[in-house]
Design an enzyme around this catalytic site. Structure first.
Site, PDB file in Angstrom:
ATOM      1  N   GLU A 160       1.934  -5.466  13.254  1.00  0.00           N
ATOM      2  CA  GLU A 160       0.799  -5.653  14.167  1.00  0.00           C
ATOM      3  C   GLU A 160       0.239  -7.062  14.082  1.00  0.00           C
ATOM      4  OE1 GLU A 160      -2.685  -3.180  13.598  1.00  0.00           O
ATOM      5  OE2 GLU A 160      -3.316  -3.456  15.668  1.00  0.00           O
ATOM      6  N   ARG A 179       0.825  -1.213   0.000  1.00  0.00           N
ATOM      7  CA  ARG A 179       0.000   0.000   0.000  1.00  0.00           C
ATOM      8  C   ARG A 179       0.858   1.262   0.000  1.00  0.00           C
ATOM      9  NH1 ARG A 179      -3.158  -1.348   5.122  1.00  0.00           N
ATOM     10  NH2 ARG A 179      -2.131  -3.366   5.073  1.00  0.00           N
TER      11      ARG A 179
HETATM   12  O1  LIG Z   1       3.552  -0.517  11.866  1.00  0.00           O
HETATM   13  P1  LIG Z   1       3.376  -1.971  11.561  1.00  0.00           P
HETATM   14  O2  LIG Z   1       2.822  -2.758  12.716  1.00  0.00           O
HETATM   15  O3  LIG Z   1       4.633  -2.569  11.031  1.00  0.00           O
HETATM   16  O4  LIG Z   1       2.266  -2.091  10.424  1.00  0.00           O
HETATM   17  C1  LIG Z   1       2.198  -1.230   9.327  1.00  0.00           C
HETATM   18  C2  LIG Z   1       2.336  -1.950   8.025  1.00  0.00           C
HETATM   19  O5  LIG Z   1       1.297  -2.929   7.876  1.00  0.00           O
HETATM   20  C3  LIG Z   1       0.717  -2.809   6.593  1.00  0.00           C
HETATM   21  O6  LIG Z   1       1.432  -3.524   5.647  1.00  0.00           O
HETATM   22  P2  LIG Z   1       1.225  -5.068   5.293  1.00  0.00           P
HETATM   23  O7  LIG Z   1       2.445  -5.812   5.720  1.00  0.00           O
HETATM   24  O8  LIG Z   1      -0.091  -5.551   5.801  1.00  0.00           O
HETATM   25  O9  LIG Z   1       1.310  -5.062   3.718  1.00  0.00           O
HETATM   26  P3  LIG Z   1       0.360  -4.614   2.515  1.00  0.00           P
HETATM   27  O10 LIG Z   1       0.625  -3.160   2.293  1.00  0.00           O
HETATM   28  O11 LIG Z   1       0.889  -5.471   1.419  1.00  0.00           O
HETATM   29  O12 LIG Z   1      -1.081  -4.895   2.852  1.00  0.00           O
HETATM   30  C4  LIG Z   1       0.842  -1.319   6.302  1.00  0.00           C
HETATM   31  O13 LIG Z   1       0.731  -1.062   4.920  1.00  0.00           O
HETATM   32  C5  LIG Z   1       2.193  -0.977   6.865  1.00  0.00           C
HETATM   33  O14 LIG Z   1       3.233  -1.196   5.917  1.00  0.00           O
HETATM   34  N1  LIG Z   2      -4.878  -2.115  11.895  1.00  0.00           N
HETATM   35  C1  LIG Z   2      -4.320  -2.042  10.676  1.00  0.00           C
HETATM   36  N2  LIG Z   2      -5.084  -1.698   9.606  1.00  0.00           N
HETATM   37  C2  LIG Z   2      -4.525  -1.624   8.364  1.00  0.00           C
HETATM   38  N3  LIG Z   2      -3.255  -1.876   8.116  1.00  0.00           N
HETATM   39  C3  LIG Z   2      -2.465  -2.212   9.158  1.00  0.00           C
HETATM   40  N4  LIG Z   2      -1.157  -2.497   9.227  1.00  0.00           N
HETATM   41  C4  LIG Z   2      -0.865  -2.791  10.504  1.00  0.00           C
HETATM   42  N5  LIG Z   2      -1.939  -2.684  11.285  1.00  0.00           N
HETATM   43  C5  LIG Z   2      -2.963  -2.319  10.455  1.00  0.00           C
END
Ligand SMILES: O=P(O)(O)OC[C@H]1O[C@H](OP(=O)(O)OP(=O)(O)O)[C@H](O)[C@@H]1O
Ligand SMILES: Nc1ncnc2[nH]cnc12
Length: 177
Positions: free
Chosen positions: A101, A64
């Protein structure tokens, strides 16, 4: 940017309980992506604190973060550098493991993506625990580039993720929960 955009942006973010795991309240940004005016407001708001600074590269995090990072890079006239999930980049990489998370993962950057002296802005859609952004910060700082700061569309403040970004300049988020 239209004046009441923070409120409209906040309202457009959809809460999805128990995704991708029980107990996680997922912030779904797809309604924002689908609305060009909201997206413009989001990008403008994410850039605003860094206006007037020379930024050579914007680093965006898979997946994202690519959307926001690439739009920010275009708007700033900067290059876009992807930090990707492990195994997706075709050239030589540096990598780092991290936890987020709802799990654990690894991200990588091309070894020649950044050079010492590059002035870099880190961008992602969301800051939660800071594990992901902290991993990207390590890759950027290890390259010798200068990290001017980080910008996020959403911050989950109760998870205190900004504490995982020491030495990376100011941390900005547009919408906090
Ligand atoms: O602060 P954190 O606990 O590390 O979480 C934040 C990350 O989680 C999500 O990515 P995700 O790994 O779900 O990847 P995506 O963008 O492919 O959905 C979001 O886009 C951040 O990069
Ligand atoms: N609660 C949340 N919603 C969307 N993206 C996330 N990445 C980590 N935590 C998330």
């Amino acid at each position: 940017m239209f004046s009441d955009s923070p409120d409209q942006l906040r309202k457009a973010i959809r809460d999805v309980p128990d995704f991708p795991k029980p107990g996680i309240l997922f912030k779904d940004i797809t309604p924002v992506l689908a609305d060009p005016k909201l997206m413009q407001a989001a990008i403008d708001g994410m850039i605003a604190p860094f206006a007037g600074q020379q930024i050579d590269k914007v680093v965006g995090i898979d997946a994202r973060g690519f959307i926001f990072g690439a739009m920010i890079a275009q708007k700033l006239g900067a290059g876009f550098i992807p930090v990707r999930k492990k195994g997706k980049l075709p050239w030589k990489t540096h990598g780092v493991d991290y936890s987020l998370e709802y799990g654990t993962n690894s991200v990588e950057i091309h070894q020649d993506a950044l050079a010492p002296g590059d002035r870099v802005l880190l961008a992602d859609d969301l800051l939660a625990t800071g594990g992901t952004a902290g991993a990207a910060l390590k890759l950027i700082l290890d390259s010798g580039a200068t990290l001017l700061g980080s910008t996020f569309f959403i911050e989950l403040g109760f998870l205190e993720g900004r504490g995982k970004l020491p030495g990376g300049g100011p941390v900005h988020s547009l919408i906090s929960f």
